[in-house]
Design a protein around this motif. Structure first.
Motif, PDB file in Angstrom:
ATOM      1  N   LEU A 119     -16.622 -17.158  38.513  1.00 11.89           N
ATOM      2  CA  LEU A 119     -17.570 -16.295  39.213  1.00 11.89           C
ATOM      3  C   LEU A 119     -17.939 -15.039  38.434  1.00 11.89           C
ATOM      4  O   LEU A 119     -18.756 -14.249  38.882  1.00 11.89           O
ATOM      5  CB  LEU A 119     -16.986 -15.869  40.569  1.00 11.89           C
ATOM      6  CG  LEU A 119     -16.786 -16.955  41.618  1.00 11.89           C
ATOM      7  CD1 LEU A 119     -16.226 -16.348  42.896  1.00 11.89           C
ATOM      8  CD2 LEU A 119     -18.090 -17.671  41.909  1.00 11.89           C
ATOM      9  N   ILE A 120     -17.324 -14.837  37.288  1.00 15.63           N
ATOM     10  CA  ILE A 120     -17.521 -13.591  36.550  1.00 15.63           C
ATOM     11  C   ILE A 120     -18.632 -13.750  35.512  1.00 15.63           C
ATOM     12  O   ILE A 120     -18.621 -14.684  34.722  1.00 15.63           O
ATOM     13  CB  ILE A 120     -16.226 -13.167  35.829  1.00 15.63           C
ATOM     14  CG1 ILE A 120     -15.107 -12.926  36.839  1.00 15.63           C
ATOM     15  CG2 ILE A 120     -16.455 -11.924  34.995  1.00 15.63           C
ATOM     16  CD1 ILE A 120     -15.336 -11.761  37.750  1.00 15.63           C
ATOM     17  N   GLY A 121     -19.584 -12.830  35.541  1.00 17.56           N
ATOM     18  CA  GLY A 121     -20.555 -12.751  34.462  1.00 17.56           C
ATOM     19  C   GLY A 121     -21.957 -13.154  34.831  1.00 17.56           C
ATOM     20  O   GLY A 121     -22.902 -12.462  34.491  1.00 17.56           O
ATOM     21  N   SER A 122     -22.121 -14.282  35.545  1.00 18.77           N
ATOM     22  CA  SER A 122     -23.475 -14.711  35.878  1.00 18.77           C
ATOM     23  C   SER A 122     -23.983 -13.943  37.094  1.00 18.77           C
ATOM     24  O   SER A 122     -23.215 -13.366  37.855  1.00 18.77           O
ATOM     25  CB  SER A 122     -23.494 -16.217  36.157  1.00 18.77           C
ATOM     26  OG  SER A 122     -22.567 -16.556  37.158  1.00 18.77           O
ATOM     27  N   ASP A 123     -25.297 -13.950  37.276  1.00 21.29           N
ATOM     28  CA  ASP A 123     -25.894 -13.246  38.405  1.00 21.29           C
ATOM     29  C   ASP A 123     -25.723 -14.059  39.674  1.00 21.29           C
ATOM     30  O   ASP A 123     -25.905 -15.279  39.657  1.00 21.29           O
ATOM     31  CB  ASP A 123     -27.388 -13.004  38.156  1.00 21.29           C
ATOM     32  CG  ASP A 123     -27.625 -12.057  36.999  1.00 21.29           C
ATOM     33  OD1 ASP A 123     -26.802 -11.135  36.836  1.00 21.29           O
ATOM     34  OD2 ASP A 123     -28.604 -12.245  36.266  1.00 21.29           O
ATOM     35  N   PRO A 124     -25.380 -13.426  40.801  1.00 17.12           N
ATOM     36  CA  PRO A 124     -25.201 -14.156  42.054  1.00 17.12           C
ATOM     37  C   PRO A 124     -26.492 -14.871  42.470  1.00 17.12           C
ATOM     38  O   PRO A 124     -27.550 -14.263  42.527  1.00 17.12           O
ATOM     39  CB  PRO A 124     -24.836 -13.063  43.061  1.00 17.12           C
ATOM     40  CG  PRO A 124     -24.321 -11.935  42.234  1.00 17.12           C
ATOM     41  CD  PRO A 124     -25.094 -11.987  40.948  1.00 17.12           C
ATOM     42  N   SER A 125     -26.380 -16.166  42.707  1.00 13.77           N
ATOM     43  CA  SER A 125     -27.502 -16.954  43.190  1.00 13.77           C
ATOM     44  C   SER A 125     -26.961 -18.289  43.663  1.00 13.77           C
ATOM     45  O   SER A 125     -25.875 -18.708  43.260  1.00 13.77           O
ATOM     46  CB  SER A 125     -28.541 -17.180  42.077  1.00 13.77           C
ATOM     47  OG  SER A 125     -27.981 -17.952  41.037  1.00 13.77           O
ATOM     48  N   PHE A 126     -27.724 -18.962  44.523  1.00 15.15           N
ATOM     49  CA  PHE A 126     -27.266 -20.269  44.972  1.00 15.15           C
ATOM     50  C   PHE A 126     -28.448 -21.085  45.450  1.00 15.15           C
ATOM     51  O   PHE A 126     -29.315 -20.577  46.160  1.00 15.15           O
ATOM     52  CB  PHE A 126     -26.235 -20.152  46.101  1.00 15.15           C
ATOM     53  CG  PHE A 126     -25.628 -21.477  46.464  1.00 15.15           C
ATOM     54  CD1 PHE A 126     -24.631 -22.027  45.689  1.00 15.15           C
ATOM     55  CD2 PHE A 126     -26.105 -22.195  47.544  1.00 15.15           C
ATOM     56  CE1 PHE A 126     -24.088 -23.264  45.992  1.00 15.15           C
ATOM     57  CE2 PHE A 126     -25.566 -23.438  47.858  1.00 15.15           C
ATOM     58  CZ  PHE A 126     -24.567 -23.967  47.081  1.00 15.15           C
ATOM     59  N   SER A 127     -28.481 -22.354  45.052  1.00 14.97           N
ATOM     60  CA  SER A 127     -29.542 -23.267  45.456  1.00 14.97           C
ATOM     61  C   SER A 127     -28.962 -24.659  45.600  1.00 14.97           C
ATOM     62  O   SER A 127     -28.336 -25.177  44.667  1.00 14.97           O
ATOM     63  CB  SER A 127     -30.669 -23.280  44.404  1.00 14.97           C
ATOM     64  OG  SER A 127     -31.468 -24.420  44.536  1.00 14.97           O
TER      65      SER A 127
END
Length: 200
Positions: free
Chosen positions: A162-170
């Motif tokens: 969960l560390i580093g990428s931008d929060p998003s979900f699809s």
């Protein structure tokens, strides 16, 4: 302070390092994301104090997430790092966090050598659901699982980073992880996700 010897850069944010004769992965997250020196900031018309304040605020928000990850159990399906440190940039404006991870294969790397069976993909989906559920219970931002932030830690055991990428979900993007139509369809089933996220 973390002590290591850098072996090779994997990309601008990740490198392999040697720690006590063991190979680890080091991830660097910078604030601001695009590193600026004083000349860059002046050329872009940016105020140095504002950049520093915004960078420090973003860093503290990530630290809160890191601290919540530290309390996850050994059986967690979220990838855990071994240690981290916060550093003030010397040559550039801002800050950075360096995290030390076990040297695990990403799913992207793993699939270069092995094609997942339908049963293996089903186990992968089950564990992604558990990881996303754990993230929600820990009040962590939901990140889109993809081939680069899912790691193979043992045979048929996966962890979500969960560390580093931008929060998003699809859900549509999640289907792209799977090759078998049965699994793609299962991702679409609202009962599965409603149960996983809200009823446990």
């Amino acid at each position: 302070m973390m002590k290591y010897t850098k072996l090779v850069d994997l990309d601008p944010q990740e490198s392999l390092v040697l720690v006590n004769e063991a190979i680890k992965k080091r991830k660097t997250i910078s604030f601001p994301k695009e590193q600026l020196d004083v000349f860059d900031a002046l050329r872009l018309g940016k105020d140095l104090n504002t950049i520093e304040e915004e960078s420090l605020s973003s860093l503290k928000n990530l630290q809160k997430k890191i601290d919540r990850l530290l309390i996850q159990t050994e059986n967690s399906h979220l990838l855990k790092f071994e240690e981290y440190e916060v550093l003030k940039n010397q040559q550039e404006i801002g800050w950075r966090i360096e995290l030390l991870y076990p040297n695990e294969l990403s799913l992207k790397e793993f699939k270069k050598y092995h094609t997942l069976s339908e049963k293996e993909e089903e186990m992968l989906l089950d564990q992604i659901v558990l990881a996303l559920q754990e993230a929600m219970k820990a009040d962590l931002p939901i990140h889109q699982p993809d081939l680069e932030n899912i790691y193979v830690v043992r045979e048929n055991e996966y962890r979500l980073d969960l560390i580093g990428s931008d929060p998003s979900f699809s859900f549509d993007s999640l289907q792209e992880l799977f090759e078998y139509p049965k699994l793609k369809q299962k991702v679409k089933e609202s009962d599965l996700w409603t149960y996983s996220f809200y009823d446990n």
